[in-house]
Scaffold this active site. Structure first.
Site, PDB file in Angstrom:
ATOM      1  N   CYS A  17       0.676  -1.113   0.048  1.00 38.38           N
ATOM      2  CA  CYS A  17       0.091   0.012  -0.032  1.00 38.38           C
ATOM      3  C   CYS A  17       1.045   1.402  -0.511  1.00 38.38           C
ATOM      4  O   CYS A  17       1.498   1.948   1.254  1.00 38.38           O
ATOM      5  CB  CYS A  17      -1.423   0.239   1.093  1.00 38.38           C
ATOM      6  SG  CYS A  17      -1.618   1.704   1.501  1.00 38.38           S
ATOM      7  N   CYS A  36       0.230   3.797   2.789  1.00 34.06           N
ATOM      8  CA  CYS A  36       0.947   2.893   3.968  1.00 34.06           C
ATOM      9  C   CYS A  36       2.462   4.024   4.158  1.00 34.06           C
ATOM     10  O   CYS A  36       2.732   3.816   5.339  1.00 34.06           O
ATOM     11  CB  CYS A  36       0.231   1.104   3.896  1.00 34.06           C
ATOM     12  SG  CYS A  36      -1.567   1.346   4.085  1.00 34.06           S
TER      13      CYS A  36
END
Length: 105
Positions: free
Chosen positions: A32, A35
């Site tokens: 991600c 993230c």
């Protein structure tokens, strides 16, 4: 310091041992992009707020925890006090993350 959670048991144990302290949980994944972007900031907050417990859950490694916490997208930040969820939001929003911590401590 951010504690890496690797099982449902470890997650429950971390919530229970926090007592009265605010617990901030970062649900993320290695693949991600957002993230990865917010991770260093999350770690810096753990240094700044030593009276708050910071946990990190990789949703691929701990699918049962992510499922139980009803995480739909990453990153999702959940906030707990005395084992109860008291807040949640999704997205790599640094300002909102720190503001929510300040609001709940």
């Amino acid at each position: 310091m951010v504690k890496q959670i690797e099982s449902k048991y470890a997650f429950q144990e971390a919530l229970n041992s926090a007592g009265e302290k605010l617990v901030v949980v970062d649900f993320s994944a290695t693949w991600c992009g957002p993230c990865k972007m917010i991770k260093p900031f999350f770690h810096s907050l753990s240094e700044k707020y030593s009276n708050v417990v910071f946990l990190e859950v990789d949703v691929d490694d701990c699918q049962d925890v992510a499922s139980e916490c009803e995480v739909k997208c990453m990153p999702t930040f959940q906030f707990f006090k005395k084992g109860q969820k008291v807040g949640e939001f999704s997205g790599a929003n640094k300002e909102k993350l720190e503001a929510t911590i300040n609001e709940l401590i």
